[in-house]
Design a protein around this motif. Structure first.
Motif, mmCIF file in Angstrom:
data_model
loop_
_atom_site.group_PDB
_atom_site.id
_atom_site.type_symbol
_atom_site.label_atom_id
_atom_site.label_comp_id
_atom_site.label_asym_id
_atom_site.label_seq_id
_atom_site.Cartn_x
_atom_site.Cartn_y
_atom_site.Cartn_z
ATOM 1 N N MET A 3 0.835 -1.189 -0.050
ATOM 2 C CA MET A 3 0.001 0.048 0.045
ATOM 3 C C MET A 3 0.875 1.325 0.201
ATOM 4 S SD MET A 3 -3.078 -0.911 -0.146
ATOM 5 C CE MET A 3 -3.999 0.711 0.649
ATOM 6 N N GLU A 4 1.835 1.166 0.849
ATOM 7 C CA GLU A 4 2.811 2.405 0.806
ATOM 8 C C GLU A 4 3.499 2.584 -0.492
ATOM 9 O OE1 GLU A 4 5.060 2.444 4.586
ATOM 10 O OE2 GLU A 4 3.486 1.204 5.545
ATOM 11 N N ARG A 5 4.081 1.615 -1.028
ATOM 12 C CA ARG A 5 4.781 1.551 -2.071
ATOM 13 C C ARG A 5 3.953 2.223 -3.368
ATOM 14 N NH1 ARG A 5 4.550 -1.509 -6.817
ATOM 15 N NH2 ARG A 5 3.785 -3.434 -5.445
ATOM 16 N N LEU A 6 2.563 1.723 -3.389
ATOM 17 C CA LEU A 6 1.613 2.025 -4.509
ATOM 18 C C LEU A 6 1.189 3.569 -4.313
ATOM 19 C CD1 LEU A 6 -0.535 -0.967 -4.780
ATOM 20 C CD2 LEU A 6 1.132 -0.295 -6.523
ATOM 21 N N ALA A 7 1.005 4.116 -3.143
ATOM 22 C CA ALA A 7 0.662 5.470 -2.988
ATOM 23 C C ALA A 7 1.871 6.377 -3.364
ATOM 24 C CB ALA A 7 0.281 5.506 -1.453
ATOM 25 N N ARG A 8 3.119 5.977 -2.993
ATOM 26 C CA ARG A 8 4.204 6.743 -3.361
ATOM 27 C C ARG A 8 4.584 7.005 -5.068
ATOM 28 N NH1 ARG A 8 7.313 8.795 0.687
ATOM 29 N NH2 ARG A 8 7.053 7.726 2.734
ATOM 30 N N GLU A 9 4.184 5.536 -5.682
ATOM 31 C CA GLU A 9 4.244 5.370 -7.043
ATOM 32 C C GLU A 9 3.171 6.607 -7.896
ATOM 33 O OE1 GLU A 9 4.460 1.467 -8.634
ATOM 34 O OE2 GLU A 9 5.964 0.869 -7.482
ATOM 35 N N LEU A 10 2.056 6.292 -7.280
ATOM 36 C CA LEU A 10 0.940 7.373 -7.851
ATOM 37 C C LEU A 10 1.446 8.657 -7.573
ATOM 38 C CD1 LEU A 10 -1.636 8.000 -9.020
ATOM 39 C CD2 LEU A 10 -2.504 7.864 -6.560
ATOM 40 N N HIS A 11 2.058 9.022 -6.440
ATOM 41 C CA HIS A 11 2.617 10.590 -6.680
ATOM 42 C C HIS A 11 3.708 10.920 -7.540
ATOM 43 C CE1 HIS A 11 5.493 13.260 -4.712
ATOM 44 N NE2 HIS A 11 4.187 14.246 -4.580
ATOM 45 N N ASP A 12 4.824 9.796 -7.574
ATOM 46 C CA ASP A 12 5.837 10.237 -8.201
ATOM 47 C C ASP A 12 5.431 10.074 -9.857
ATOM 48 O OD1 ASP A 12 7.332 10.091 -6.106
ATOM 49 O OD2 ASP A 12 8.220 8.015 -6.040
ATOM 50 N N LYS A 13 4.361 9.255 -10.087
ATOM 51 C CA LYS A 13 3.920 9.474 -11.597
ATOM 52 C C LYS A 13 3.282 10.745 -11.929
ATOM 53 C CE LYS A 13 3.786 5.036 -13.726
ATOM 54 N NZ LYS A 13 3.428 4.652 -14.988
#
Length: 273
Positions: free
Chosen positions: A220-230
């Motif tokens: 969950m934490e990785r996906l949220a950060r990846e969304l922000h970084d995208k």
């Protein structure tokens, strides 16, 4: 003599004594719009919070915040409290706003697109209805609110968990449907994380977006950060924000994340007079 002794006894205990008759009345913080959705083929409810001054000045128009999972027994009441608190003149975090809580019927159906993953289909047998729900939001719910309330045209969407998945889908596929997006703990693991692959880097820089997550596990934490970084690949966009709440988990991140999002998204907006 007996009543006098009882009175002395209760006074000695420091307890309240006979207070006379008590009047009780219902306590309301808003109103509900109920309508029959032709797109979803079912009755739906929108829970509405109106700013305190809404009835006083008939010329004033207000931004609208749409809240997924907006049933009374879900997130409507406590998010309405944040909207009220944030718009107090001595807090001045966001302009006075109308809150629309979208009541749920089947969130697993409405907040998910069709998944090719067998586990998703097994655990969410009614899934795959987000297309119809988004159509209802665009063609039925928003027009209904606009016909019944004095709105300014500025809109915000709040979604958490599966609601965060849906908010992300709307951001990607219908970017201009809302001006601001508050996406908390999004369930982007759905369909093998396929939604992330649809997001071009920096695609939505013109929108104000907040992504928040708690201490919710590596995925969950990785996906949220990846969304922000995208959304903000160079970490330079002033309108894309990220919040990490290490003291919270999936169950309680929403409240503080929305509070933080209000402060960041609306920080440059002057209060409405």
């Amino acid at each position: 003599m007996q009543k006098l002794l009882l009175l002395i006894f209760f006074m000695a205990l420091g307890s309240p004594v006979w207070a006379g008759e008590v009047e009780r009345s219902p306590l309301s913080i808003g109103e509900a719009l109920r309508f029959s959705s032709k797109i979803l083929n079912e009755d739906r409810t929108l829970n509405i919070y109106l700013p305190p001054g809404y009835r006083k000045d008939q010329s004033k128009r207000y931004p609208v915040i749409y809240l997924l999972d907006g049933s009374m027994e879900e997130d409507f009441i406590h998010i309405a409290g944040l909207v009220q608190f944030g718009s107090f003149s001595w807090i001045n975090m966001l302009p006075e706003s109308i809150l629309v809580g979208v009541g749920n019927v089947d969130r697993k159906r409405d907040f998910t697109f069709t998944s090719k993953v067998l586990r998703d289909k097994k655990e969410f047998p009614s899934s795959g209805g987000s297309g119809k729900f988004i159509a209802s939001l665009m063609k039925e719910m928003q027009p209904l609110v606009e016909r019944n309330y004095r709105v300014s045209g500025q809109t915000t969407l709040i979604g958490q968990s599966l609601g965060g998945l849906l908010a992300t889908e709307i951001l990607v596929k219908h970017t201009n449907l809302f001006d601001h997006y508050i996406i908390v703990s999004p369930s982007l693991w759905w369909d093998g994380e396929s939604l992330l692959e649809l997001i071009p880097a920096g695609c939505c820089a013109a929108k104000s977006i907040y992504v928040g997550v708690g201490k919710e596990g590596a995925v969950m934490e990785r996906l949220a950060r990846e969304l922000h970084d995208k959304l903000d690949p160079d970490n330079k966009t002033e309108t894309v924000h990220f919040g990490y709440f290490k003291q919270l988990d999936h169950g309680d991140t929403l409240h503080l994340a929305v509070y933080d999002a209000f402060g960041k998204i609306f920080s440059n907006q002057a209060p409405q007079e």
